[in-house]
Design a protein around this motif. Structure first.
Motif, mmCIF file in Angstrom:
data_model
loop_
_atom_site.group_PDB
_atom_site.id
_atom_site.type_symbol
_atom_site.label_atom_id
_atom_site.label_comp_id
_atom_site.label_asym_id
_atom_site.label_seq_id
_atom_site.Cartn_x
_atom_site.Cartn_y
_atom_site.Cartn_z
ATOM 1 N N ALA A 299 8.177 5.605 6.723
ATOM 2 C CA ALA A 299 6.506 6.693 6.485
ATOM 3 C C ALA A 299 7.568 6.123 5.194
ATOM 4 O O ALA A 299 5.743 6.069 4.228
ATOM 5 C CB ALA A 299 7.043 8.057 6.371
ATOM 6 N N ASP A 300 7.907 6.031 4.436
ATOM 7 C CA ASP A 300 7.829 5.636 2.462
ATOM 8 C C ASP A 300 7.632 4.027 2.415
ATOM 9 O O ASP A 300 7.575 3.283 1.305
ATOM 10 C CB ASP A 300 9.533 5.972 2.418
ATOM 11 N N THR A 301 8.181 3.109 3.705
ATOM 12 C CA THR A 301 7.536 2.029 3.559
ATOM 13 C C THR A 301 5.973 1.071 4.223
ATOM 14 O O THR A 301 5.741 -0.154 3.651
ATOM 15 C CB THR A 301 8.600 1.064 3.451
ATOM 16 N N ALA A 302 5.894 1.704 4.739
ATOM 17 C CA ALA A 302 4.261 1.317 5.547
ATOM 18 C C ALA A 302 3.542 1.493 5.046
ATOM 19 O O ALA A 302 3.150 2.301 4.235
ATOM 20 C CB ALA A 302 4.300 2.400 7.215
ATOM 21 N N GLU A 303 2.802 -0.257 4.510
ATOM 22 C CA GLU A 303 1.570 -0.222 3.640
ATOM 23 C C GLU A 303 0.574 0.917 4.464
ATOM 24 O O GLU A 303 -0.085 0.930 5.626
ATOM 25 C CB GLU A 303 1.492 -1.389 3.409
ATOM 26 N N ALA A 304 -0.534 1.097 2.349
ATOM 27 C CA ALA A 304 -1.886 1.867 3.594
ATOM 28 C C ALA A 304 -3.034 1.419 2.097
ATOM 29 O O ALA A 304 -2.200 1.756 0.771
ATOM 30 C CB ALA A 304 -1.574 3.231 3.128
ATOM 31 N N GLY A 305 -4.054 1.678 3.044
ATOM 32 C CA GLY A 305 -4.568 1.304 2.139
ATOM 33 C C GLY A 305 -5.393 0.301 1.131
ATOM 34 O O GLY A 305 -4.887 -1.100 1.937
ATOM 35 N N LEU A 306 -6.385 0.318 0.103
ATOM 36 C CA LEU A 306 -6.848 -0.805 0.074
ATOM 37 C C LEU A 306 -6.395 -2.176 -1.070
ATOM 38 O O LEU A 306 -6.262 -3.014 -0.670
ATOM 39 C CB LEU A 306 -7.447 -0.254 -1.645
ATOM 40 N N PHE A 307 -5.021 -1.274 -1.928
ATOM 41 C CA PHE A 307 -3.748 -2.565 -2.327
ATOM 42 C C PHE A 307 -2.362 -2.596 -1.430
ATOM 43 O O PHE A 307 -1.941 -3.083 -1.493
ATOM 44 C CB PHE A 307 -3.524 -1.919 -3.290
ATOM 45 N N GLN A 308 -2.081 -2.407 0.086
ATOM 46 C CA GLN A 308 -1.241 -2.356 1.139
ATOM 47 C C GLN A 308 0.353 -1.524 -0.086
ATOM 48 O O GLN A 308 1.038 -1.997 0.029
ATOM 49 C CB GLN A 308 -1.123 -3.066 1.661
ATOM 50 N N SER A 309 -0.200 -0.650 -0.428
ATOM 51 C CA SER A 309 0.626 0.033 -1.455
ATOM 52 C C SER A 309 1.725 1.315 -0.395
ATOM 53 O O SER A 309 0.803 1.387 0.428
ATOM 54 C CB SER A 309 0.409 1.212 -2.500
ATOM 55 N N SER A 310 2.802 1.160 -0.484
ATOM 56 C CA SER A 310 4.030 2.869 0.196
ATOM 57 C C SER A 310 4.214 3.389 -0.897
ATOM 58 O O SER A 310 4.054 3.017 -2.018
ATOM 59 C CB SER A 310 4.754 1.522 1.135
ATOM 60 N N TYR A 311 4.490 3.967 -0.319
ATOM 61 C CA TYR A 311 5.590 5.596 -0.944
ATOM 62 C C TYR A 311 6.601 5.277 -2.315
ATOM 63 O O TYR A 311 6.661 5.985 -2.899
ATOM 64 C CB TYR A 311 5.786 6.429 0.271
ATOM 65 N N ASN A 312 7.727 4.178 -1.348
ATOM 66 C CA ASN A 312 8.501 3.834 -2.207
ATOM 67 C C ASN A 312 7.794 2.676 -3.316
ATOM 68 O O ASN A 312 8.519 2.701 -4.195
ATOM 69 C CB ASN A 312 9.272 3.148 -1.743
ATOM 70 N N LEU A 313 6.526 2.333 -3.475
ATOM 71 C CA LEU A 313 6.121 2.378 -5.085
ATOM 72 C C LEU A 313 6.160 3.098 -6.013
ATOM 73 O O LEU A 313 6.239 3.250 -7.975
ATOM 74 C CB LEU A 313 4.490 2.145 -5.238
ATOM 75 N N ILE A 314 6.261 4.875 -6.011
ATOM 76 C CA ILE A 314 6.656 6.040 -6.499
ATOM 77 C C ILE A 314 7.737 5.739 -7.054
ATOM 78 O O ILE A 314 8.038 6.387 -8.647
ATOM 79 C CB ILE A 314 5.971 7.096 -5.816
#
Length: 416
Positions: A299-314
């Motif tokens: 869940a924290d590394t799966a990419e999503a959205g326009l920029f393929q960001s993931s939760y671990n970016l935060i």
């Protein structure tokens, strides 16, 4: 929080090049662009610029007392640095001297580069172009009253829930409807709307319009001194390990785009790069799911959205955590980014089981405004999380800069 940056802070303190860059930035803020050290009344500006260069999320600050409050004060925007007694200081601490004359308060602030003994240190500040010796006891200078040390909870092990996070102190209102219509028209008639991106084709109409509106909001917020927008618009200062603007310095220079000063130009150029990144990562599709060829299924590394960001970016970024909290349940700009995009059922699937990671994936697809703002800040703080940035395959287009400049003028005129 900032205690995770202590090694980088010490490295910056011991780098004459980084100190020089911070002093140059401080001189510009003080209206002394060609000045050389010592910079009169420039201790806070120099130190804040140096701390910003390693990822400490504060605005460029004038006045020692103001910087002390931002680092170790009790207000909502404080970094909550720990107060340390004289004699217990170590490299990476910030020394604070006090003037008891009316009005009393902090009158100098400096960074400890190396502790030599309980009294003697090498320090970095506005007074010399390189580190120099200072005594905590004074010895001809104002004695040091106390030290501040980067501290804060280890967010890697602290459960994070969006509802528990403090909201940003400043949440500007939406752009007026008439201004939004003007911006949509600028985007629709721009050369960028017809540009054929290599390997990706022409962008969906909603992507170009949405990025124009997202930049308009960022520029509006910058003019209102919003902390997140100020961080995005901060001058590049040689930190290419983390900052995409520094990493792309050669490409920006080739197009005549300068990012050496805080302000609207640097903010606009960030969104030029961000627009190119979105085309590489998702072809401008707001609902893009994770890369099925990658192994990022947690869940924290799966990419999503326009920029393929993931939760671990935060990560440990309080500013990005606040963005996540402030956009909860929002669908801002969704209707705009939907134009020209057909979402497949698989795109809308989220992956993993961790609650916040799943919420992040959902929000990244349903609220493009969040995806854009988070990625813009992420490019300044953690650029290594994007392969197209590391490989410099995200394209910079002068047509994008021209479109966003027109948007900038429209917002400026509306705010006058």
């Amino acid at each position: 929080m900032d205690k995770q940056l202590i090694e980088q802070i010490i490295a910056a303190a011991n780098s004459d090049a980084r100190l020089h860059a911070a002093q140059q930035r401080a001189a510009v803020a003080l209206g002394l662009e060609n000045a050389q050290p010592p910079l009169h009344n420039g201790c806070a500006a120099t130190l804040s610029a140096l701390l910003i260069s390693v990822g400490v999320e504060i605005p460029l600050t004038l006045g020692a007392g103001h910087l002390v409050q931002r680092l170790g004060g009790s207000g909502i925007q404080s970094r909550r640095w720990q107060r340390i007694g004289v004699g217990e200081q170590q490299a990476g601490d910030v020394g604070v001297t006090y003037d008891l004359k009316s009005p009393p308060g902090a009158d100098h602030i400096y960074l400890v580069a190396e502790r030599l003994d309980a009294d003697v240190m090498r320090v970095a500040d506005n007074q010399q172009a390189h580190t120099h010796t200072r005594h905590a006891s004074g010895k001809g200078k104002t004695p040091t009253e106390y030290f501040l040390r980067p501290s804060g909870p280890d967010l890697a092990t602290t459960p994070l829930t969006a509802s528990a996070l403090p909201l940003p102190a400043h949440l500007p209102a939406q752009l007026p409807a008439g201004l939004q219509e003007t911006i949509l028209e600028i985007a629709a008639h721009s050369e960028l709307a017809r540009y054929d991106w290599p390997g990706r084709g022409v962008a969906p109409a909603g992507y170009i319009k949405g990025m124009a509106l997202a930049f308009a909001k960022a520029y509006h917020n910058w003019r209102e001194n919003d902390a997140t927008a100020l961080a995005m618009a901060a001058a590049a200062h040689g930190n290419d390990d983390n900052d995409a603007l520094d990493w792309y310095a050669g490409q920006f220079a080739a197009l005549g785009m300068q990012n050496d000063k805080d302000g609207a130009d640097t903010l606009r150029h960030l969104y030029v790069l961000l627009t190119g990144l979105g085309m590489r990562e998702s072809s401008g599709r707001y609902c893009e799911g994770r890369d099925k060829d990658a192994d990022n299924t947690a869940a924290d590394t799966a990419e999503a959205g326009l920029f393929q960001s993931s939760y671990n970016l935060i990560g440990h970024s309080a500013m990005m955590q606040q963005l996540f909290a402030s956009y909860a349940a929002s669908t801002e700009l969704l209707s705009v980014f939907q134009e020209g995009v057909h979402c497949k059922p698989g795109d809308l699937e989220n992956h993993g089981s961790e609650k916040n990671g799943l919420a992040f994936q959902q929000l990244s697809k349903s609220c493009p405004a969040f995806a854009v703002e988070l990625a813009a800040l992420g490019l300044r703080l953690r650029r290594r999380l994007w392969g197209p940035i590391n490989g410099k395959t995200a394209e910079l287009r002068f047509e994008c800069d021209w479109m966003l400049l027109q948007v900038q003028h429209a917002v400026k005129q509306a705010m006058q």
